[in-house]
Write a protein that holds these residues in place. Structure first.
Motif, short mmCIF file in Angstrom:
data_model
loop_
_atom_site.label_atom_id
_atom_site.label_comp_id
_atom_site.label_asym_id
_atom_site.label_seq_id
_atom_site.Cartn_x
_atom_site.Cartn_y
_atom_site.Cartn_z
N PRO A 288 29.16 77.87 57.60
CA PRO A 288 29.27 78.99 57.48
C PRO A 288 30.00 79.53 56.27
O PRO A 288 30.08 80.75 55.89
N LEU A 289 30.46 78.51 55.30
CA LEU A 289 30.99 78.63 54.09
C LEU A 289 29.80 78.81 52.94
O LEU A 289 30.24 79.07 51.83
N CYS A 290 28.75 78.49 53.16
CA CYS A 290 27.70 78.55 52.35
C CYS A 290 27.52 80.10 51.80
O CYS A 290 27.75 81.18 52.63
N LEU A 291 27.47 80.29 50.54
CA LEU A 291 27.25 81.62 49.87
C LEU A 291 26.15 82.27 50.51
O LEU A 291 26.05 83.52 50.87
N LEU A 292 24.80 81.55 50.52
CA LEU A 292 23.67 82.05 50.85
C LEU A 292 23.04 81.18 52.13
O LEU A 292 23.28 80.14 52.02
N GLN A 293 22.30 81.77 53.05
CA GLN A 293 21.89 80.98 54.01
C GLN A 293 20.26 81.14 54.00
O GLN A 293 19.86 82.12 53.73
N GLY A 305 25.02 77.88 46.75
CA GLY A 305 26.38 78.08 46.23
C GLY A 305 27.26 78.32 47.21
O GLY A 305 26.88 78.10 48.51
N CYS A 306 28.60 78.27 47.20
CA CYS A 306 29.75 78.45 48.18
C CYS A 306 30.44 79.66 48.03
O CYS A 306 30.25 80.60 46.94
N VAL A 307 31.19 80.27 49.23
CA VAL A 307 31.59 81.42 49.06
C VAL A 307 32.86 81.26 47.94
O VAL A 307 33.24 80.29 47.60
N ASN A 308 33.58 82.37 47.44
CA ASN A 308 34.62 82.31 46.38
C ASN A 308 35.48 81.39 46.66
O ASN A 308 36.35 81.42 47.86
N GLY A 312 31.68 71.92 46.64
CA GLY A 312 31.03 70.70 47.36
C GLY A 312 29.77 70.83 48.17
O GLY A 312 29.24 71.86 48.09
N PHE A 313 29.42 69.85 48.50
CA PHE A 313 28.27 69.45 49.23
C PHE A 313 27.79 70.28 50.31
O PHE A 313 26.97 71.24 50.39
N ASN A 314 28.87 70.85 51.33
CA ASN A 314 28.72 71.75 52.29
C ASN A 314 30.14 72.83 52.12
O ASN A 314 30.20 73.40 53.25
N CYS A 315 30.63 72.76 50.87
CA CYS A 315 31.55 73.95 50.44
C CYS A 315 32.68 74.01 51.32
O CYS A 315 33.33 75.14 51.96
N THR A 316 33.22 72.80 51.36
CA THR A 316 34.46 72.47 52.30
C THR A 316 35.70 72.11 51.23
O THR A 316 36.90 72.03 51.97
N GLU A 317 35.41 72.11 50.08
CA GLU A 317 36.61 71.72 49.27
C GLU A 317 36.85 72.89 48.16
O GLU A 317 36.18 73.83 48.10
N VAL A 318 38.23 72.93 48.08
CA VAL A 318 38.60 74.05 47.09
C VAL A 318 38.25 73.93 45.76
O VAL A 318 38.04 72.76 45.17
N SER A 319 37.91 75.02 45.14
CA SER A 319 37.17 74.87 43.82
C SER A 319 38.10 74.58 42.69
O SER A 319 38.96 75.29 42.53
N ALA A 320 37.67 73.67 41.77
CA ALA A 320 38.78 73.15 40.77
C ALA A 320 38.69 74.16 39.82
O ALA A 320 39.31 74.49 38.96
#
Length: 367
Positions: A288-293, A305-308, A312-320
Motif C-alpha cells: 500500500p506504500l507504492c506511490l502509484l498502483q 516509486g514510493c510515497v514520500n 526500496g523494492f516494495n517501499c518499506t525502507e526509510v528514504s536515505a
C-alpha cells in the motif's frame, strides 16, 4: 478537385473510379448498398463518388453491406468515413457469397483502426462492414466506399477488355485467362497454400494477401510459428506459460499445471493479474506504500516509486535521500539559532558597558 501538393482527389471520383488518385476501377459504383438500421440519409450516398455526401445511421448493431451482384475478383477496398463514426473497438470487414451469412464468411479485416485502405486478393459477392459498439450503441457515417476490381466479364488495368466467352465466372484481372479458385501462377497450375486465411491467394505470386490461419506465417503461410508464438499470423506470445512454449494454433501451454508469476493459473496462462495483485497465481497483494498502483504483476515491485519518505523494492525502507536532505536543513537551523544566541550575548554585553559608563559619569557629576 485535387490537392496541389500530392494530387490526391479531395472531393471524390467520377463514376466507376476509386482510390486516392481515382485511377482504379470501382465495381462498387454499380453495386447495391444497404445499411442496418436504416439511417436518415439513403445508403446509396456511399457509392455516388462524392466524399462530401455521407450516409449516417446508428444502433446497437450497425452494418453496411455492398452487393456486387455477382462474384468478383477484388484486389482492394477504399472507405471514407465521416466524423461521427464510432472509432473505439474492432472494425471488421467480411466477405461472403450470401447476404445473410456474412458473419460466417471470411474476415478480410479486423483491427482497432478504421479500414480506410486495404489491399487484398479475394473472390466474393457481398462485402459487409460491421461497426464496433461503444457504450450502448454505435454510430456509422460512410461518405464513400470503393471496391477495386473488374466486373466478372472484364479484365485489364481499366477493365476494358472482355474475358473469353467460355469463362465460367470472372477471369484473371491481369491476363484474362480462366480463373480457378485456389490456384495461381502460369496456367493456374500452382495451388494456393491451405494455410491462407482466405482460400484464394494472389493469382500471380501465390501470396496470402489477407493473412494466415492460426499457427502459420510467411509470404505464402507455409511457415509454422516460431517457438513461443501462436495465433493469427503468429502475432501472439506465450509469455504466460512457464516453459514459454505453447501450441502454435491455440496458445495452449505445454505445461498446463502452472503459469509464470503475474498470470492466473490455467491452460493458457493468458489472464494477467488484476490491479493490486502479483506473483504466482496472483496470490500476493501489492504494497500500500507504492506511490502509484498497480505494482509489477510479476514481482510486486513498486515500479512507480514510493510515497514520500520511503524507498526500496516494495517501499518499506526509510528514504536515505530524505535523511540527507534533512541534515543540511538541521545544520542551517542550528547555525541560525547559534547566530541569534551569539548576537543576543553581544548585545547584552554592549548594553552592560553602556550602562556602566553612564553610572560612572553620574558619580563624577555629583562630586
Amino acid at each position: 478537385m485535387c490537392d496541389i501538393q500530392n494530387a490526391v482527389c479531395t472531393d471524390g471520383c467520377e463514376p466507376k473510379r476509386t482510390g486516392n488518385y481515382c485511377n482504379k476501377y470501382n465495381i462498387a459504383s454499380e453495386g447495391i448498398i444497404s445499411q442496418t438500421p436504416i439511417g436518415s440519409q439513403p445508403a446509396s450516398l456511399a457509392n455516388d463518388g462524392n466524399t462530401k455526401s455521407c450516409s449516417k445511421t446508428k444502433g446497437t448493431t450497425v452494418t453496411l453491406q455492398v452487393d456486387l451482384q455477382k462474384e468478383s475478383i477484388v484486389t482492394g477496398v477504399h472507405i471514407t468515413f465521416g466524423e461521427s463514426t464510432t472509432r473505439e473497438g474492432n472494425h471488421t470487414l467480411y466477405a461472403s457469397n450470401t447476404s445473410t451469412s456474412w458473419q460466417s464468411g471470411t474476415i478480410l479485416y479486423k483491427e482497432t483502426s478504421l479500414p480506410s485502405e486495404i489491399n487484398l486478393y479475394a473472390v466474393f459477392r457481398y462485402l459487409t462492414y460491421e461497426s464496433p459498439v461503444e457504450g450502448l450503441f454505435s454510430e456509422l457515417e460512410v461518405c464513400e466506399i470503393g471496391i477495386v476490381g473488374c466486373p466478372p466479364s472484364h479484365y485489364g488495368l481499366f477493365c476494358n477488355q472482355s474475358c473469353p466467352e467460355n469463362c465460367n465466372g470472372p477471369c484473371d484481372l491481369d491476363t484474362g485467362k480462366s480463373f480457378q479458385a485456389g490456384t495461381y501462377g502460369k496456367d493456374c497450375l500452382a495451388t494456393c497454400s491451405t494455410h491462407c486465411l482466405y482460400p484464394q491467394c494472389h493469382g500471380v505470386t501465390g501470396e496470402c494477401l489477407v493473412g494466415c490461419n492460426d499457427g502459420w506465417q510467411g509470404f505464402d503461410c507455409s511457415q509454422r510459428c516460431h517457438t513461443g508464438q501462436f495465433g493469427r499470423n503468429c502475432s501472439m506470445l506465450c509469455k504466460g506459460c512457464v516453459s514459454k512454449m505453447c501450441d502454435p494454433d491455440n496458445g495452449l501451454c505445454d505445461i498446463t499445471t502452472a503459469c509464470n508469476p503475474g498470470y492466473i493459473n490455467g491452460k493458457y496462462c493468458n489472464t494477467p493479474c488484476t490491479d493490486g495483485l502479483y506473483g504466482i497465481n496472483c496470490q500476493q497483494v501489492c504494497s500500500p506504500l507504492c506511490l502509484l498502483q498497480p505494482c509489477d504483476p510479476r514481482t510486486g515491485e513498486c515500479i512507480g516509486g514510493c510515497v514520500n519518505g520511503l524507498q526500496g523494492f516494495n517501499c518499506t525502507e526509510v528514504s536515505a535521500i530524505k535523511e540527507d536532505i534533512g541534515s543540511p536543513v538541521r545544520m542551517q537551523v542550528g547555525l541560525f539559532a547559534g547566530g541569534c544566541l551569539f548576537g543576543a550575548v553581544i548585545a547584552t554585553l554592549v548594553c552592560c558597558i553602556i550602562i556602566k559608563k553612564r553610572q560612572e559619569r553620574t558619580k563624577q557629576g555629583k562630586k
